[in-house]
Design an enzyme around this catalytic site. Structure first.
Site, PDB file in Angstrom:
ATOM      1  N   HIS A   1     -10.304 -10.256   2.537  1.00 26.95           N
ATOM      2  CA  HIS A   1     -11.701  -9.935   2.245  1.00 26.95           C
ATOM      3  C   HIS A   1     -11.859  -8.595   1.528  1.00 26.95           C
ATOM      4  O   HIS A   1     -12.705  -8.458   0.658  1.00 26.95           O
ATOM      5  CB  HIS A   1     -12.522  -9.931   3.547  1.00 26.95           C
ATOM      6  CG  HIS A   1     -12.022  -8.945   4.550  1.00 26.95           C
ATOM      7  ND1 HIS A   1     -10.943  -9.214   5.369  1.00 26.95           N
ATOM      8  CD2 HIS A   1     -12.422  -7.682   4.841  1.00 26.95           C
ATOM      9  CE1 HIS A   1     -10.711  -8.170   6.129  1.00 26.95           C
ATOM     10  NE2 HIS A   1     -11.587  -7.218   5.825  1.00 26.95           N
TER      11      HIS A   1
ATOM     12  N   SER B   1      -6.072  -1.180   1.621  1.00 25.29           N
ATOM     13  CA  SER B   1      -5.129  -0.112   1.253  1.00 25.29           C
ATOM     14  C   SER B   1      -3.990  -0.625   0.387  1.00 25.29           C
ATOM     15  O   SER B   1      -3.356   0.151  -0.312  1.00 25.29           O
ATOM     16  CB  SER B   1      -4.531   0.524   2.510  1.00 25.29           C
ATOM     17  OG  SER B   1      -3.642  -0.389   3.141  1.00 25.29           O
ATOM     18  N   GLY B   2      -3.690  -1.906   0.479  1.00 26.73           N
ATOM     19  CA  GLY B   2      -2.534  -2.478  -0.216  1.00 26.73           C
ATOM     20  C   GLY B   2      -1.259  -2.424   0.603  1.00 26.73           C
ATOM     21  O   GLY B   2      -0.281  -3.079   0.266  1.00 26.73           O
ATOM     22  N   ASN B   3      -1.261  -1.665   1.696  1.00 25.97           N
ATOM     23  CA  ASN B   3      -0.033  -1.524   2.489  1.00 25.97           C
ATOM     24  C   ASN B   3       0.390  -2.820   3.163  1.00 25.97           C
ATOM     25  O   ASN B   3       1.530  -3.257   3.001  1.00 25.97           O
ATOM     26  CB  ASN B   3      -0.214  -0.424   3.538  1.00 25.97           C
ATOM     27  CG  ASN B   3      -0.116   0.954   2.957  1.00 25.97           C
ATOM     28  OD1 ASN B   3       0.766   1.237   2.166  1.00 25.97           O
ATOM     29  ND2 ASN B   3      -1.035   1.826   3.340  1.00 25.97           N
ATOM     30  N   GLY B   4      -0.488  -3.414   3.943  1.00 28.98           N
ATOM     31  CA  GLY B   4      -0.138  -4.654   4.637  1.00 28.98           C
ATOM     32  C   GLY B   4       0.178  -5.767   3.668  1.00 28.98           C
ATOM     33  O   GLY B   4       1.083  -6.576   3.895  1.00 28.98           O
ATOM     34  N   GLU B   5      -0.538  -5.806   2.558  1.00 28.34           N
ATOM     35  CA  GLU B   5      -0.338  -6.845   1.552  1.00 28.34           C
ATOM     36  C   GLU B   5       1.044  -6.715   0.918  1.00 28.34           C
ATOM     37  O   GLU B   5       1.736  -7.710   0.703  1.00 28.34           O
ATOM     38  CB  GLU B   5      -1.453  -6.752   0.502  1.00 28.34           C
ATOM     39  CG  GLU B   5      -2.837  -7.053   1.071  1.00 28.34           C
ATOM     40  CD  GLU B   5      -3.440  -5.954   1.941  1.00 28.34           C
ATOM     41  OE1 GLU B   5      -4.331  -6.279   2.747  1.00 28.34           O
ATOM     42  OE2 GLU B   5      -3.034  -4.773   1.836  1.00 28.34           O
TER      43      GLU B   5
ATOM     44  N   HIS C   1      11.848   0.558 -13.441  1.00 32.57           N
ATOM     45  CA  HIS C   1      13.007   0.935 -12.623  1.00 32.57           C
ATOM     46  C   HIS C   1      13.332  -0.060 -11.524  1.00 32.57           C
ATOM     47  O   HIS C   1      14.494  -0.188 -11.144  1.00 32.57           O
ATOM     48  CB  HIS C   1      12.776   2.304 -11.973  1.00 32.57           C
ATOM     49  CG  HIS C   1      12.854   3.433 -12.938  1.00 32.57           C
ATOM     50  ND1 HIS C   1      12.845   4.743 -12.533  1.00 32.57           N
ATOM     51  CD2 HIS C   1      12.927   3.461 -14.297  1.00 32.57           C
ATOM     52  CE1 HIS C   1      12.924   5.528 -13.593  1.00 32.57           C
ATOM     53  NE2 HIS C   1      12.959   4.774 -14.673  1.00 32.57           N
TER      54      HIS C   1
ATOM     55  N   ARG D   1      -9.902  -0.460  -1.922  1.00 31.18           N
ATOM     56  CA  ARG D   1     -10.803   0.592  -1.426  1.00 31.18           C
ATOM     57  C   ARG D   1     -10.403   1.970  -1.924  1.00 31.18           C
ATOM     58  O   ARG D   1     -11.105   2.955  -1.669  1.00 31.18           O
ATOM     59  CB  ARG D   1     -10.826   0.574   0.101  1.00 31.18           C
ATOM     60  CG  ARG D   1     -11.476  -0.671   0.655  1.00 31.18           C
ATOM     61  CD  ARG D   1     -11.480  -0.691   2.165  1.00 31.18           C
ATOM     62  NE  ARG D   1     -12.175  -1.886   2.645  1.00 31.18           N
ATOM     63  CZ  ARG D   1     -11.896  -2.489   3.795  1.00 31.18           C
ATOM     64  NH1 ARG D   1     -10.946  -2.010   4.593  1.00 31.18           N
ATOM     65  NH2 ARG D   1     -12.575  -3.558   4.152  1.00 31.18           N
TER      66      ARG D   1
ATOM     67  N   ARG E   1      21.128  -0.873  -8.188  1.00 31.69           N
ATOM     68  CA  ARG E   1      20.309  -0.702  -6.982  1.00 31.69           C
ATOM     69  C   ARG E   1      19.619  -2.000  -6.592  1.00 31.69           C
ATOM     70  O   ARG E   1      19.538  -2.331  -5.403  1.00 31.69           O
ATOM     71  CB  ARG E   1      19.287   0.410  -7.216  1.00 31.69           C
ATOM     72  CG  ARG E   1      19.953   1.771  -7.329  1.00 31.69           C
ATOM     73  CD  ARG E   1      19.025   2.815  -7.857  1.00 31.69           C
ATOM     74  NE  ARG E   1      19.729   4.085  -8.015  1.00 31.69           N
ATOM     75  CZ  ARG E   1      19.259   5.092  -8.711  1.00 31.69           C
ATOM     76  NH1 ARG E   1      18.083   5.007  -9.312  1.00 31.69           N
ATOM     77  NH2 ARG E   1      19.952   6.207  -8.801  1.00 31.69           N
TER      78      ARG E   1
END
Length: 155
Positions: A13, A72-76, A103, A114, A142
């Site tokens: 949401h 926040s984009g973190n959990g996603e 990279h 947000r 890497r």
């Protein structure tokens, strides 16, 4: 001119409105956006299912890229990275959008709706889509280390 690309999008949401704007913007640029949900605005929904769906479809479609969006984009980003073969990067600036591809050969970006004005988020996506992987030896090495760990659980 950047080549046409299929782009899978997933949000909860908090990212729902930005996702709709990204679908419009990507279409106007000649890309093929695919909305993996949420397909309706539900303030109580959860991010894992649509973000995992976008990541699964991205990894199953070589040459495509993905975008996951939340508050926040973190959990996603975490959800997308649970899919084998995904390298999802949290993007919060022009340089992080560029470096994610250049990279890290990221195939998914995560944006915190947000935390950025729409114009900034659209720009991050344009940079991400337009930037090729550098093919630099150290970056290839890497990424190979990460892939080896993903496949064998050995560092």
């Amino acid at each position: 001119m950047m080549p046409t690309m299929r782009v899978y999008l997933g949000s909860d949401h908090a990212g729902f409105d930005l996702k709709a704007r990204l679908v419009e913007h990507l279409t106007s640029l000649g890309h093929e956006p695919v909305d993996c949900g949420a397909l309706s605005l539900d303030p109580d929904d959860d991010y894992p299912a649509p973000c995992i769906a976008a990541a699964q479809r991205t990894v199953a479609d070589p040459g495509s890229l993905g975008i996951v969006i939340g508050g926040s984009g973190n959990g996603e980003q975490i959800a997308a990275n649970k899919v084998r073969g995904i390298r999802a990067a949290l993007v919060w600036s022009d340089p992080t959008a560029q470096l994610a591809r250049e990279h890290n050969d990221a195939n998914v970006i995560s944006i915190g709706a947000r935390n950025h004005p729409v114009a900034g988020a659209l720009r991050f996506v344009e940079i991400f889509l337009a930037t090729p992987f550098s093919q630099g030896e150290r970056h290839i090495r890497r990424i190979a280390e990460l892939t080896r760990y993903e496949q064998t659980a050995q560092v």
